[in-house]
Motif scaffolding. Structure first.
Motif, PDB file in Angstrom:
ATOM      1  N   GLU A 183       0.820  -1.216   0.000  1.00  8.62           N
ATOM      2  CA  GLU A 183       0.000   0.000   0.000  1.00  8.62           C
ATOM      3  C   GLU A 183       0.852   1.264   0.000  1.00  8.62           C
ATOM      4  O   GLU A 183       0.589   2.206  -0.756  1.00  8.62           O
ATOM      5  N   VAL A 184       1.876   1.288   0.853  1.00  7.88           N
ATOM      6  CA  VAL A 184       2.705   2.497   0.923  1.00  7.88           C
ATOM      7  C   VAL A 184       3.629   2.600  -0.291  1.00  7.88           C
ATOM      8  O   VAL A 184       3.977   3.706  -0.724  1.00  7.88           O
ATOM      9  N   MET A 185       4.019   1.448  -0.856  1.00  7.35           N
ATOM     10  CA  MET A 185       4.858   1.487  -2.050  1.00  7.35           C
ATOM     11  C   MET A 185       4.116   2.124  -3.223  1.00  7.35           C
ATOM     12  O   MET A 185       4.708   2.876  -4.009  1.00  7.35           O
ATOM     13  N   ALA A 186       2.828   1.852  -3.330  1.00  2.83           N
ATOM     14  CA  ALA A 186       2.035   2.447  -4.411  1.00  2.83           C
ATOM     15  C   ALA A 186       2.078   3.968  -4.335  1.00  2.83           C
ATOM     16  O   ALA A 186       2.142   4.661  -5.371  1.00  2.83           O
ATOM     17  N   GLU A 187       2.081   4.506  -3.118  1.00  2.00           N
ATOM     18  CA  GLU A 187       2.122   5.961  -2.969  1.00  2.00           C
ATOM     19  C   GLU A 187       3.508   6.510  -3.290  1.00  2.00           C
ATOM     20  O   GLU A 187       3.643   7.592  -3.874  1.00  2.00           O
ATOM     21  N   ALA A 188       4.555   5.788  -2.923  1.00  3.03           N
ATOM     22  CA  ALA A 188       5.905   6.235  -3.267  1.00  3.03           C
ATOM     23  C   ALA A 188       6.098   6.275  -4.777  1.00  3.03           C
ATOM     24  O   ALA A 188       6.678   7.223  -5.319  1.00  3.03           O
ATOM     25  N   LEU A 189       5.597   5.267  -5.464  1.00  2.00           N
ATOM     26  CA  LEU A 189       5.733   5.243  -6.928  1.00  2.00           C
ATOM     27  C   LEU A 189       4.893   6.353  -7.565  1.00  2.00           C
ATOM     28  O   LEU A 189       5.269   6.899  -8.604  1.00  2.00           O
ATOM     29  N   LYS A 190       3.800   6.695  -6.923  1.00  3.56           N
ATOM     30  CA  LYS A 190       2.974   7.811  -7.407  1.00  3.56           C
ATOM     31  C   LYS A 190       3.735   9.132  -7.273  1.00  3.56           C
ATOM     32  O   LYS A 190       3.695   9.980  -8.175  1.00  3.56           O
ATOM     33  N   VAL A 191       4.448   9.283  -6.162  1.00  5.35           N
ATOM     34  CA  VAL A 191       5.272  10.478  -5.962  1.00  5.35           C
ATOM     35  C   VAL A 191       6.388  10.530  -6.997  1.00  5.35           C
ATOM     36  O   VAL A 191       6.683  11.588  -7.563  1.00  5.35           O
ATOM     37  N   LEU A 192       7.025   9.403  -7.263  1.00  4.70           N
ATOM     38  CA  LEU A 192       8.073   9.356  -8.278  1.00  4.70           C
ATOM     39  C   LEU A 192       7.526   9.767  -9.641  1.00  4.70           C
ATOM     40  O   LEU A 192       8.168  10.541 -10.374  1.00  4.70           O
ATOM     41  N   SER A 193       6.345   9.288  -9.981  1.00  5.23           N
ATOM     42  CA  SER A 193       5.722   9.667 -11.255  1.00  5.23           C
ATOM     43  C   SER A 193       5.456  11.168 -11.312  1.00  5.23           C
ATOM     44  O   SER A 193       5.665  11.813 -12.347  1.00  5.23           O
ATOM     45  N   GLN A 194       5.025  11.734 -10.180  1.00  3.14           N
ATOM     46  CA  GLN A 194       4.771  13.178 -10.131  1.00  3.14           C
ATOM     47  C   GLN A 194       6.060  13.962 -10.346  1.00  3.14           C
ATOM     48  O   GLN A 194       6.083  14.975 -11.065  1.00  3.14           O
ATOM     49  N   LEU A 195       7.136  13.498  -9.743  1.00  2.00           N
ATOM     50  CA  LEU A 195       8.423  14.153  -9.942  1.00  2.00           C
ATOM     51  C   LEU A 195       8.843  14.121 -11.407  1.00  2.00           C
ATOM     52  O   LEU A 195       9.346  15.108 -11.945  1.00  2.00           O
ATOM     53  N   GLN A 196       8.653  12.991 -12.042  1.00  2.00           N
ATOM     54  CA  GLN A 196       9.056  12.856 -13.436  1.00  2.00           C
ATOM     55  C   GLN A 196       8.195  13.719 -14.356  1.00  2.00           C
ATOM     56  O   GLN A 196       8.674  14.190 -15.386  1.00  2.00           O
ATOM     57  N   GLN A 197       6.963  13.946 -13.976  1.00  2.00           N
ATOM     58  CA  GLN A 197       6.124  14.863 -14.751  1.00  2.00           C
ATOM     59  C   GLN A 197       6.646  16.293 -14.662  1.00  2.00           C
ATOM     60  O   GLN A 197       6.553  17.056 -15.623  1.00  2.00           O
ATOM     61  N   ARG A 198       7.227  16.635 -13.514  1.00  2.51           N
ATOM     62  CA  ARG A 198       7.723  17.986 -13.316  1.00  2.51           C
ATOM     63  C   ARG A 198       9.098  18.197 -13.934  1.00  2.51           C
ATOM     64  O   ARG A 198       9.471  19.325 -14.252  1.00  2.51           O
ATOM     65  N   ASP A 199       9.863  17.112 -14.069  1.00  5.71           N
ATOM     66  CA  ASP A 199      11.249  17.250 -14.515  1.00  5.71           C
ATOM     67  C   ASP A 199      11.601  16.093 -15.446  1.00  5.71           C
ATOM     68  O   ASP A 199      11.829  14.972 -15.003  1.00  5.71           O
ATOM     69  N   SER A 200      11.675  16.356 -16.710  1.00  5.76           N
ATOM     70  CA  SER A 200      11.944  15.312 -17.699  1.00  5.76           C
ATOM     71  C   SER A 200      13.372  14.766 -17.600  1.00  5.76           C
ATOM     72  O   SER A 200      13.670  13.703 -18.156  1.00  5.76           O
ATOM     73  N   SER A 201      14.252  15.470 -16.893  1.00  8.10           N
ATOM     74  CA  SER A 201      15.623  14.978 -16.753  1.00  8.10           C
ATOM     75  C   SER A 201      15.731  13.843 -15.738  1.00  8.10           C
ATOM     76  O   SER A 201      16.759  13.178 -15.646  1.00  8.10           O
ATOM     77  N   LEU A 202      14.664  13.626 -14.962  1.00  7.89           N
ATOM     78  CA  LEU A 202      14.664  12.559 -13.964  1.00  7.89           C
ATOM     79  C   LEU A 202      14.244  11.256 -14.648  1.00  7.89           C
ATOM     80  O   LEU A 202      13.086  10.841 -14.610  1.00  7.89           O
ATOM     81  N   GLN A 203      15.196  10.643 -15.304  1.00  5.66           N
ATOM     82  CA  GLN A 203      14.935   9.442 -16.096  1.00  5.66           C
ATOM     83  C   GLN A 203      15.148   8.201 -15.221  1.00  5.66           C
ATOM     84  O   GLN A 203      16.275   7.776 -14.978  1.00  5.66           O
TER      85      GLN A 203
END
Length: 364
Positions: free
Chosen positions: A19-39
């Motif tokens: 359950e908590v991992m799903a939220e961490a991966l959601k945060v990672l996706s949000q970061l990547q939406q904000r910064d395309s250099s975070l590959q």
């Protein structure tokens, strides 16, 4: 031109880990939406107690060879009533820590805004614990004889090596120098454990004298140290401890700043010869698993530590700032910190704060 993507192995594990991992991966996706250099490319592995029930092992025989090809590992939690705890630990977590020489367990202990400490003097707590993570009391050395007889006996050996002590103490000193700290606190019990802990004391003293003479070393007996964590936690900057002592101190540290649901950790191979692993301090919490009420902050903060380790301290800072902003506002809180928000709602709130802030690269 974009560089090679960072590869992260994701092991959600058991219970609330998923359950908590799903939220961490959601945060990672949000970061990547904000910064395309975070590959970053993630691969999820189902190694868990469910996997054990199906296959008779916690992970495949070639699991470590597979993980070695990744830049870092993001781990959830492990533990299930169907599988003995020593099996889940020694067939999954310990092989990763030991084979990948993750000899540093790093745990920040920090009072967060909006979170009440159970201590009356619980403000302004901000220190870190360096726990030796590969040997010491958690060494698989010993045995039992004369089962079910009056003379039944067991021996559990503590293994400490000079190089193991020197490496963890040096890592703590390096951190102290990097972040402008002046003091190292060493947990010991050399008045009673006269072989291994006197050995620990000697080589801790040697490292500071040889490589970090500007740092002050205070060695404190573990029974006194746990009391001082409660009485004067603001006095500590960098604490270094053996495997068992560090494990106990870490959970106590988490408790005095608000609970295990807030506390991240990193299992580090500082040389980066092998992947490091990042995980929340808490366990799989089977009593609340499936209810959607677990606090995902520790897992999300563990992701932040991972990003700092792979060279993106800007992204790490952004996540920590978003967490602190949500807690300061106090609108979204999970049950463990006095609220009624769900796991998903807390994850969403942190994602929204990230969306509202600009990611400014530094130290890339």
């Amino acid at each position: 031109m974009m560089g090679k993507p960072i590869k992260i192995a994701v092991i959600p594990g058991d219970g609330i880990g998923k359950e908590v991992m799903a939220e961490a991966l959601k945060v990672l996706s949000q970061l990547q939406q904000r910064d395309s250099s975070l590959q970053i490319v993630t691969t999820v592995f189902p190694w868990s107690s469910d996997y054990y029930m199906q296959h008779g092992c916690m992970m495949p025989q070639d699991a470590l060879a597979t993980l070695k090809g990744y830049d870092a590992i993001l781990f959830g939690a492990i533990g299930d009533v169907r599988v003995p705890d020593d099996v889940t630990v020694w067939e999954l977590i310990m092989p990763i820590r030991k084979q990948f020489q993750q000899y540093v367990n790093f745990r920040p202990i920090k009072a967060l805004p909006g979170i009440a400490s159970p201590l009356a003097n619980g403000k302004d707590i901000d220190f870190v614990i360096f726990r030796e993570n590969a040997e010491g009391e958690y060494s698989n050395s010993g045995g039992r004889i004369y089962h079910n007889q009056p003379q039944e006996m067991t021996i559990q050996n503590t293994i400490m090596t000079r190089i193991g002590i020197e490496k963890i103490v040096q890592a703590a000193c390096d951190y102290a120098h990097k972040y402008g700290k002046s003091k190292i606190t060493s947990a010991t019990k050399s008045n009673a454990i006269i072989h291994s802990m006197k050995f620990w004391d000697e080589h801790t003293q040697n490292i500071l004298a040889q490589t970090s003479p500007a740092l002050t070393l205070e060695s404190i007996y573990i029974d006194a140290l746990v009391a001082y964590f409660v009485e004067r936690p603001q006095d500590f900057e960098v604490v270094v401890a053996s495997n068992l002592f560090g494990d106990i101190l870490s959970d106590l540290g988490s408790a005095i700043v608000g609970g295990l649901g807030l506390s991240p950790s990193a299992n580090l191979n500082p040389e980066k010869e092998y992947p490091s692993m990042f995980e929340p301090v808490h366990g799989s919490a089977p009593d609340i698993a499936g209810k959607g009420i677990a606090n995902p902050i520790a897992q999300i903060w563990s992701l932040a530590l991972l990003l700092g380790h792979i060279g993106r301290p800007d992204a790490e800072d952004l996540i920590v700032t978003a967490i602190e902003t949500v807690l300061t506002e106090g609108v979204v809180k999970t049950a463990d910190i006095g609220g009624q928000a769900s796991t998903v709602q807390m994850g969403d709130a942190i994602c929204q704060e990230i969306a509202n802030m600009k990611l400014v690269a530094r130290g890339v």
